[in-house]
Design an enzyme around this catalytic site. Structure first.
Site, PDB file in Angstrom:
ATOM      1  N   LYS A  49       0.862  -1.186   0.000  1.00 22.20           N
ATOM      2  CA  LYS A  49       0.000   0.000   0.000  1.00 22.20           C
ATOM      3  C   LYS A  49       0.887   1.220   0.000  1.00 22.20           C
ATOM      4  CE  LYS A  49      -4.515   0.735   0.370  1.00 22.20           C
ATOM      5  NZ  LYS A  49      -5.541  -0.291   0.078  1.00 22.20           N
TER       6      LYS A  49
HETATM    7  N1  GLU Z   1      -7.269  -0.098  -3.015  1.00 20.80           N
HETATM    8  C1  GLU Z   1      -8.038  -1.292  -3.248  1.00 20.80           C
HETATM    9  C2  GLU Z   1      -8.025  -2.173  -2.021  1.00 20.80           C
HETATM   10  O1  GLU Z   1      -7.827  -1.711  -0.926  1.00 20.80           O
HETATM   11  C3  GLU Z   1      -7.644  -1.995  -4.516  1.00 20.80           C
HETATM   12  C4  GLU Z   1      -6.237  -2.461  -4.578  1.00 20.80           C
HETATM   13  C5  GLU Z   1      -5.819  -3.011  -5.935  1.00 20.80           C
HETATM   14  O2  GLU Z   1      -6.640  -3.088  -6.832  1.00 20.80           O
HETATM   15  O3  GLU Z   1      -4.642  -3.348  -6.044  1.00 20.80           O
HETATM   16  O4  GLU Z   1      -8.274  -3.351  -2.084  1.00 20.80           O
END
Ligand code: GLU
Length: 413
Positions: A109
């Protein structure tokens, strides 16, 4: 008091490790403690020349939590309150999520502690490009693949793609959640909200809930698409909120009209045919979909919740303490790492399509998403029933076990 989401996720992971008896099975491997420390944490300053010539500065983050099961994967969040523990928690949830739903990725993240609403369009572009430039050796189609999260959208992904493309010609699969025109997948934008409702429908069947009414906290990408999917399934949405306030109508809100109202005014507040709502979390409903940020449900409001089913569209909306209270109240919770996995599942499909150069119809994407997320739901429910535990504990056990097995197989040399 602001809760620490990394403390919360750590407690849940340790409890799952204890249940799985990882220490007994693999003595002196310290699997759980090793799992909890991210592989790599990148924290950097981003200076930005504002449109008026002044200099702004922000903190940029990328936490690569684990690549045990595949390359790092996870969104980029632009939010003024993010800090390292939050990004670490979000990265850990990504590892658990991708493991649980069986896609060949690990977890990561990132983000910038900035309020994107305070930036002009071109400032946002410059900041996003600078962020990407700083990470150019740490991301890539077989290394770490960013995606949208709170405060970012397909537009930021287009800039990430374009900036990365300056360094590497093979760039399409380096970021997901892109606009359709430059290699995005059909169905990606609605995927998280659709996934929330696919799991919600399964839970409704299991609980035999009759004529349930839904409340949606947060009306961004996840909440608005979840509300649309409820509408499609003829399940009334009786209350909705965003950062500016809440609205309700016990007979059901017209979701399509509401989306037009939000596009025109910037908020759900003031929607005709609805009354003002004081507090969405404790409002009168059968199902609550928290689709905003962490810590929406805490020990201060959990006991007042009327919903019998909570489906977590956001990451970490329920604190550890609140989770305990809700379990005692026999409220069913479809946990975040399962309920909101639709986004990363379709990100995976986008990555596959980019690598193949062959693009699928929206109906195919949606069918594959439905099949995959329902399979994960069934796996979690069966494990929970068999081991007499709640869905969150079951999801954590299943997800952690797979990563722990990979850690043993791959070894430490
Ligand atoms: N931000 C989204 C999540 O928390 C999607 C992450 C992604 O598609 O890599 O799952």
């Amino acid at each position: 008091m602001k809760t620490n989401p990394f403390d919360d996720v750590s407690k849940l992971v340790r409890a799952a490790g204890d249940y799985l008896e990882l220490e007994k099975k693999y003595p002196q491997q310290t699997l759980v403690e090793r799992f909890l420390i991210p592989d790599k944490t990148i924290l950097f300053r981003l200076s930005l020349k504002r449109d008026d010539g002044t200099a702004g500065y922000y903190l940029g983050y990328r936490v690569q939590h684990s690549d045990m099961l595949g390359c790092y994967k996870g969104g980029i969040r632009f939010h003024p309150m993010i800090d390292l523990d939050e990004v670490k928690a979000l990265a850990t949830w990504m590892t658990l999520k991708t493991s649980l739903v069986d896609i060949p990725f690990g977890g990561a993240k990132g983000g910038i502690n900035v309020d994107p609403a305070t930036l002009s369009f071109s400032e946002r572009e410059r900041l996003t490009r600078k962020y990407t430039h700083r990470l150019v050796n740490d991301i890539g189609p077989a290394i770490d693949i960013p995606a949208p999260d709170v405060g970012t959208s397909a537009q930021e992904m287009a800039w990430i793609y374009d900036e990365y493309r300056k360094h590497q010609s093979n760039a399409r699969a380096a970021v997901t959640g892109k606009p359709l025109e430059i290699g995005g997948s059909a169905g990606r934008q609605a995927a998280t909200g659709n996934g929330v409702v696919f799991t919600m429908l399964e839970a409704i069947k299991d609980m035999k809930l009759e004529n349930p009414k839904v409340a949606v906290q947060g009306f961004g990408n996840v909440g608005s698409h979840a509300a649309l999917a409820c509408r499609k399934n003829r399940i009334p949405v009786v209350a909705v909120s965003d950062v500016k306030g809440g609205i309700c109508n016990p007979n059901g809100l017209d979701v399509k009209k509401l989306i037009r109202h939000v596009a025109a005014t910037g908020s759900v507040v003031g929607f005709a045919g609805a009354s003002e709502l004081e507090d969405i979390i404790t409002c009168d409903c059968d199902i609550l979909l928290p689709c905003a940020l962490e810590g929406a449900i805490t020990e201060n409001n959990a006991a007042k919740i009327k919903a019998r089913l909570i489906v977590e569209g956001a990451n970490g909306p329920t604190t550890y303490e609140a989770n305990g209270i809700l379990q005692k109240m026999n409220v069913t919770i479809v946990p975040d790492i399962l309920a909101n996995s639709g986004g990363v599942i379709v990100s995976y499909y986008e990555w596959v399509q980019n690598r193949e150069g062959f693009y699928w119809e929206e109906t195919e994407v949606n069918e594959r998403l439905k099949k995959k997320i329902i399979a994960a739901y069934n796996k979690v429910r069966t494990y929970a029933q068999k081991n007499d535990m709640d869905l969150r504990q079951a999801a954590y056990c299943l997800a952690l076990k797979k990563v722990a097995d990979a850690m043993i197989l791959r070894g430490t040399q």
